[in-house]
Scaffold this active site. Structure first.
Site, PDB file in Angstrom:
ATOM      1  N   LYS A 257       0.865  -1.178   0.000  1.00 44.71           N
ATOM      2  CA  LYS A 257       0.000   0.000   0.000  1.00 44.71           C
ATOM      3  C   LYS A 257       0.902   1.228   0.000  1.00 44.71           C
ATOM      4  O   LYS A 257       1.710   1.412   0.908  1.00 44.71           O
ATOM      5  CB  LYS A 257      -0.915   0.011   1.234  1.00 44.71           C
ATOM      6  CG  LYS A 257      -1.646   1.344   1.461  1.00 44.71           C
ATOM      7  CD  LYS A 257      -2.596   1.308   2.659  1.00 44.71           C
ATOM      8  CE  LYS A 257      -3.142   2.706   2.988  1.00 44.71           C
ATOM      9  NZ  LYS A 257      -4.079   2.739   4.126  1.00 44.71           N
ATOM     10  N   ASP A 262      -2.451  10.371   3.399  1.00 48.16           N
ATOM     11  CA  ASP A 262      -3.850  10.002   3.576  1.00 48.16           C
ATOM     12  C   ASP A 262      -4.567  11.061   4.422  1.00 48.16           C
ATOM     13  O   ASP A 262      -4.536  11.011   5.649  1.00 48.16           O
ATOM     14  CB  ASP A 262      -3.941   8.616   4.245  1.00 48.16           C
ATOM     15  CG  ASP A 262      -5.387   8.157   4.428  1.00 48.16           C
ATOM     16  OD1 ASP A 262      -6.296   8.796   3.856  1.00 48.16           O
ATOM     17  OD2 ASP A 262      -5.589   7.137   5.133  1.00 48.16           O
ATOM     18  N   LYS A 269      -9.949  13.298   7.812  1.00 51.89           N
ATOM     19  CA  LYS A 269      -9.473  12.914   9.146  1.00 51.89           C
ATOM     20  C   LYS A 269      -9.381  14.152  10.034  1.00 51.89           C
ATOM     21  O   LYS A 269      -9.100  15.238   9.542  1.00 51.89           O
ATOM     22  CB  LYS A 269      -8.063  12.312   9.050  1.00 51.89           C
ATOM     23  CG  LYS A 269      -7.988  10.907   8.530  1.00 51.89           C
ATOM     24  CD  LYS A 269      -6.539  10.406   8.574  1.00 51.89           C
ATOM     25  CE  LYS A 269      -6.399   9.025   7.965  1.00 51.89           C
ATOM     26  NZ  LYS A 269      -7.100   7.971   8.708  1.00 51.89           N
ATOM     27  N   ASP A 280       1.697   6.495   5.458  1.00 50.28           N
ATOM     28  CA  ASP A 280       0.688   5.539   5.011  1.00 50.28           C
ATOM     29  C   ASP A 280       1.158   4.776   3.760  1.00 50.28           C
ATOM     30  O   ASP A 280       0.396   4.044   3.152  1.00 50.28           O
ATOM     31  CB  ASP A 280      -0.636   6.273   4.741  1.00 50.28           C
ATOM     32  CG  ASP A 280      -1.834   5.365   4.917  1.00 50.28           C
ATOM     33  OD1 ASP A 280      -1.682   4.305   5.554  1.00 50.28           O
ATOM     34  OD2 ASP A 280      -2.918   5.710   4.395  1.00 50.28           O
ATOM     35  N   ASP A 339     -12.035   7.415   3.556  1.00 45.94           N
ATOM     36  CA  ASP A 339     -10.835   7.186   4.351  1.00 45.94           C
ATOM     37  C   ASP A 339     -10.458   5.697   4.397  1.00 45.94           C
ATOM     38  O   ASP A 339      -9.367   5.344   4.832  1.00 45.94           O
ATOM     39  CB  ASP A 339     -11.049   7.736   5.772  1.00 45.94           C
ATOM     40  CG  ASP A 339      -9.746   7.884   6.536  1.00 45.94           C
ATOM     41  OD1 ASP A 339      -8.673   7.809   5.897  1.00 45.94           O
ATOM     42  OD2 ASP A 339      -9.805   8.081   7.767  1.00 45.94           O
ATOM     43  N   GLU A 341      -9.406   3.876   2.120  1.00 47.33           N
ATOM     44  CA  GLU A 341      -8.917   3.935   0.729  1.00 47.33           C
ATOM     45  C   GLU A 341      -7.897   2.854   0.411  1.00 47.33           C
ATOM     46  O   GLU A 341      -7.781   2.437  -0.741  1.00 47.33           O
ATOM     47  CB  GLU A 341      -8.331   5.320   0.448  1.00 47.33           C
ATOM     48  CG  GLU A 341      -6.862   5.542   0.860  1.00 47.33           C
ATOM     49  CD  GLU A 341      -6.622   5.425   2.366  1.00 47.33           C
ATOM     50  OE1 GLU A 341      -7.581   5.589   3.137  1.00 47.33           O
ATOM     51  OE2 GLU A 341      -5.476   5.137   2.769  1.00 47.33           O
ATOM     52  N   ARG A 343      -7.735  -0.279   1.025  1.00 49.63           N
ATOM     53  CA  ARG A 343      -8.289  -1.538   0.497  1.00 49.63           C
ATOM     54  C   ARG A 343      -8.706  -1.399  -0.964  1.00 49.63           C
ATOM     55  O   ARG A 343      -8.665  -2.365  -1.719  1.00 49.63           O
ATOM     56  CB  ARG A 343      -9.453  -2.010   1.386  1.00 49.63           C
ATOM     57  CG  ARG A 343     -10.636  -1.106   1.427  1.00 49.63           C
ATOM     58  CD  ARG A 343     -11.531  -1.374   2.614  1.00 49.63           C
ATOM     59  NE  ARG A 343     -11.001  -0.816   3.856  1.00 49.63           N
ATOM     60  CZ  ARG A 343     -11.566  -0.949   5.054  1.00 49.63           C
ATOM     61  NH1 ARG A 343     -12.683  -1.647   5.185  1.00 49.63           N
ATOM     62  NH2 ARG A 343     -11.025  -0.414   6.119  1.00 49.63           N
TER      63      ARG A 343
HETATM   64  N1  BES Z   1      -4.229   4.812   6.838  1.00 49.22           N
HETATM   65  C1  BES Z   1      -5.352   4.571   7.633  1.00 49.22           C
HETATM   66  C2  BES Z   1      -5.082   3.579   8.784  1.00 49.22           C
HETATM   67  C3  BES Z   1      -4.081   4.020   9.804  1.00 49.22           C
HETATM   68  C4  BES Z   1      -4.499   4.688  10.947  1.00 49.22           C
HETATM   69  C5  BES Z   1      -2.762   3.708   9.659  1.00 49.22           C
HETATM   70  C6  BES Z   1      -3.560   5.068  11.898  1.00 49.22           C
HETATM   71  C7  BES Z   1      -1.827   4.083  10.621  1.00 49.22           C
HETATM   72  C8  BES Z   1      -2.237   4.768  11.735  1.00 49.22           C
HETATM   73  C9  BES Z   1      -6.496   4.010   6.803  1.00 49.22           C
HETATM   74  O1  BES Z   1      -6.538   4.424   5.484  1.00 49.22           O
HETATM   75  C10 BES Z   1      -7.769   4.462   7.449  1.00 49.22           C
HETATM   76  O2  BES Z   1      -7.966   5.640   7.513  1.00 49.22           O
HETATM   77  N2  BES Z   1      -8.581   3.528   7.921  1.00 49.22           N
HETATM   78  C11 BES Z   1      -9.784   3.839   8.588  1.00 49.22           C
HETATM   79  C12 BES Z   1     -10.834   2.855   8.152  1.00 49.22           C
HETATM   80  C13 BES Z   1     -12.221   3.224   8.557  1.00 49.22           C
HETATM   81  C14 BES Z   1     -12.675   4.474   7.835  1.00 49.22           C
HETATM   82  C15 BES Z   1     -13.132   2.074   8.232  1.00 49.22           C
HETATM   83  C16 BES Z   1      -9.524   3.744  10.085  1.00 49.22           C
HETATM   84  O3  BES Z   1      -8.743   2.873  10.513  1.00 49.22           O
HETATM   85  O4  BES Z   1     -10.036   4.561  10.825  1.00 49.22           O
HETATM   86 ZN    ZN Z   2      -4.698   4.947   4.634  1.00 48.31          ZN
HETATM   87 ZN    ZN Z   3      -7.559   6.280   5.213  1.00 47.39          ZN
END
Ligand code: BES
Ligand code: ZN
Ligand code: ZN
Length: 491
Positions: A257, A262, A269, A280, A339, A341, A343
Site C-alpha cells: 500500500k 492520507d 481525518k 501511510d 478514508d 482507501e 483496500r
Molecule cells: N491509513 C489509515 C489507517 C491508519 C491509521 C494507519 C492510523 C496508521 C495509523 C487508513 O486508510 C484508514 O484511515 N482507515 C480507517 C478505516 C475506517 C474508515 C473504516 C480507520 O482505521 O479509521
Molecule cells: Zn490509509
Molecule cells: Zn484512510
C-alpha cells in the site's frame, strides 16, 4: 534522495592480524555468561586477561560492566548462552545495545572478541540497524557528538565473516531504504517521486516498470484511480522484478500500500490523526526495501514487488461517499467512507498481479486500519491469510527475525458485514472488527492463490526507540520477509 554507503565502518580481522590500536580511544568488548567469560582466539595473553577481568564479575554479575584499567578499557557484555541457542533477534538486539553503550561511553573504536561467525553477523546487523539516522532536513549543526566510527570483530575466520557480511549489508541497505522512504515528508515523496526512487533500483539488476494513469486505466484499476482522483498528484503503479530463480518458475509476489499521504479524502481525518499520514506508504516502502535486499544478496528466487502509489486528498473532483466503482476483479464496490482507501488500492493490485503473473503466493503489506493498533498495539503486526502453510511460514519467520505477527480470523460472519444493497460489497464494515472486515474485503479480490495480508499500521513508525530501531520509520518486514524467502521451498 539519500546517499548510499552511510554504514558505520565494520571489519573482521583474524586473531593473529596486527591492528593499530589507539589505547585511549578503543574499547575491547568481551562476552560473559552465567558461568564464564567467553574466551576467543583473538585475545592476547588470554589466561592473564580473563583472570583479571573475572575478578570484576562478582557473583556472576547480572549487568554489563565497564572496566577501565592500565591494561586498557573493557566492556563485559552479558549474554544468555555461549552459542547456538541464541536466535537472530536476540543477537541483533545485543549488537544494538553494544553500539548504543559504546557510543554513550565516548569511544571511537571497538574491538569485539567472538569466534562464531553467525553470532558476529547478527551482532553486526544489529549495529548497522541501531546506527541508522535520518537527518536530511537538519540544517543547523547538531550538538550531539558521536565519536564511534569503527568496529572490528576479532575472530577465527575473517574471510568467511567478510563474505557472509555482504549478505548482511544487503539486508541492512534494504531496511535503510525502507526507513528513508517512511521518513520522507509528503511534499517530497509523492507517487511520481516514489516511482523515481524505484527506477534507481535498475542499477542493481531489478526490472522496474512504472505505469502512468492512462495505462492504469487500461489495466482496469478503477478503484485505485478513484482514490487518487481527489489529488493534484497523479497516481502510479510500479512493478519491480528480480529474476534470480529459474526462468520459468513463477514469482513470489509482494504488494505494498503506497498512500503517500492520507488526508482521509472527503471523509476527512481530524488534524491529530492526519499528522501521521505521511507514512501511510509504509507497506510500499517495505516492499521496495525487500526487493533491494533480495537483489543485493542475489537471492535465487524470482521475487516481485508491486506498489499502488496514490495520494488521498479532498478536492472538487474527489470521490464521494456513496460512489460506486468497479475493480479489476469485475466486482463492484460502494465507497461509503473515502478514508477506507487502502483496500481500494490493494484490491486492484492484488487481482491484477494474480491474473497477470500467477505468482506462487501473494503477500500484501499495508498500514490499513487504526483498529489494528487497538488490537495489537505497536508490538506485533496483524496477519490474515487464506492458506495455513503460508501463515505458518510467516509466523515462524516473524519469531526468528523479531518482526512478529499474530494471526487474526477471517470467518464468513465477518465477511457478511461488508454486504450492501447497491453493489457487490461496501468498503467499510460495522463499528467493530475493523481490521478483519478490511482483510475480508481484500480476500474477495484474490481467487485461488495462497495469500496473506499484513496490517502494519502499529509497527511502521516507532515513537520510542529500541536497541535496533531508532525513533521513526522502522522498515518493518524487510528482515522477516527476507527470511521467509530464504526459507521458501518451491511448491
Ligand atoms: N491509513 C489509515 C489507517 C491508519 C491509521 C494507519 C492510523 C496508521 C495509523 C487508513 O486508510 C484508514 O484511515 N482507515 C480507517 C478505516 C475506517 C474508515 C473504516 C480507520 O482505521 O479509521
Ligand atoms: Zn490509509
Ligand atoms: Zn484512510
Amino acid at each position: 534522495m539519500q546517499d548510499k554507503n552511510r554504514f558505520i565502518k565494520i571489519d573482521f580481522k583474524n586473531s593473529d592480524d596486527q591492528i593499530q590500536l589507539n589505547k585511549n580511544k578503543i574499547i575491547h568488548v568481551l562476552f560473559f555468561t552465567e558461568k564464564n567469560i567467553i574466551i576467543s582466539k583473538g585475545m592476547d595473553n588470554h589466561v592473564d586477561l580473563s583472570k583479571f577481568l573475572k575478578s570484576f564479575l562478582i557473583n556472576n554479575s547480572s549487568n554489563n560492566i565497564v572496566v577501565r584499567s592500565e591494561k586498557g578499557s573493557f566492556f563485559l557484555v552479558k549474554r544468555k548462552a555461549e552459542d547456538t541457542k541464541l536466535n537472530d533477534d536476540y543477537l541483533e538486539r545485543l549488537g544494538g545495545k553494544i553500539y548504543n553503550s559504546i557510543k554513550a561511553l565516548g569511544y571511537s573504536e571497538a574491538l569485539i572478541y567472538e569466534d562464531n561467525c553467525n553470532i558476529n553477523q547478527r551482532i553486526a546487523l544489529g549495529i548497522l540497524l541501531s546506527s541508522y539516522k535520518f537527518s536530511n532536513y537538519k540544517k543547523i549543526k547538531q550538538t550531539e557528538e558521536n565519536f564511534l566510527n569503527s568496529i572490528i570483530f576479532k575472530c577465527k575466520d575473517s574471510e568467511k565473516n567478510l563474505s557472509l557480511f555482504n549478505e548482511i549489508k544487503g539486508i541492512a541497505q534494504g531496511v535503510y531504504s525502507a526507513r528513508d522512504l517512511v521518513w520522507q515528508p509528503p511534499n517530497i515523496l509523492f507517487p511520481l517521486s516514489f516511482a523515481d526512487e524505484c527506477t534507481k533500483l535498475r542499477n542493481i539488476g531489478i526490472k522496474v516498470t512504472v505505469y502512468d494513469e492512462s495505462q492504469i486505466k487500461e489495466m482496469g484499476m478503477e478503484a485505485l484511480l478513484a482514490v487518487g482522483r481527489g489529488s493534484r498528484k497523479d497516481s502510479r503503479v510500479v512493478v519491480m522484478e528480480w529474476m534470480g530463480g529459474e526462468k520459468n518458475s513463477s514469482p513470489l509476489a509482494f504488494i505494498g500500500k503506497g498512500v503517500c499521504f492520507d488526508s482521509g479524502g472527503l471523509s476527512l481525518k481530524p488534524p491529530k490523526s492526519m499528522e501521521d499520514m505521511k507514512w501511510d506508504m509504509g507497506g510500499a516502502a517495505t516492499v521496495t526495501g525487500l526487493i533491494e535486499a533480495v537483489a543485493l544478496s542475489k537471492v535465487k528466487f524470482n521475487v516481485m514487488g508491486v506498489l499502488g502509489l496514490v495520494e488521498n486528498m479532498p478536492d472538487g473532483d474527489a470521490q464521494r461517499p456513496g460512489d460506486v466503482v468497479s475493480s479489476v476483479s469485475g466486482q463492484t464496490i460502494e465507497v461509503l467512507n473515502t478514508d477506507a482507501e487502502g483496500r481500494l488500492v490493494l484490491a486492484d493490485i492484488l487481482s491484477w498481479t494474480e491474473k497477470k503473473y500467477k505468482p506462487q503466493f501473494l503477500i500484501d503489506l499495508a498500514t490499513l486500519t487504526g483498529a489494528m493498533i487497538v488490537a495489537l498495539g505497536n508490538v506485533r503486526a496483524g496477519l490474515f491469510s487464506n492458506n495455513k502453510n503460508l501463515s505458518e511460514a510467516i509466523f515462524k519467520a516473524g519469531e526468528t527475525s523479531g518482526e512478529k505477527v499474530w494471526e487474526m480470523p477471517l470467518d464468513d460472519e465477518y465477511d457478511q458485514l461488508i454486504k450492501t444493497e447497491i453493489a457487490d460489497m461496501k468498503n467499510i464494515g460495522g463499528p467493530g472488527a475493523g481490521s478483519i472486515t478490511a482483510a475480508c474485503f481484500l480476500k474477495r479480490h484474490v481467487e485461488k492463490t495462497p495469500w496473506a495480508h499484513l496490517d502494519i499500521a502499529g509497527v511502521t513508525w516507532k515513537n520510542k526507540s529500541s536497541p535496533t530501531i531508532p525513533y521513526g520509520g522502522v522498515g518493518w518486514g524487510v528482515k522477516m520477509l527476507y527470511q521467509l524467502i530464504k526459507d521458501h521451498k518451491e511448491i
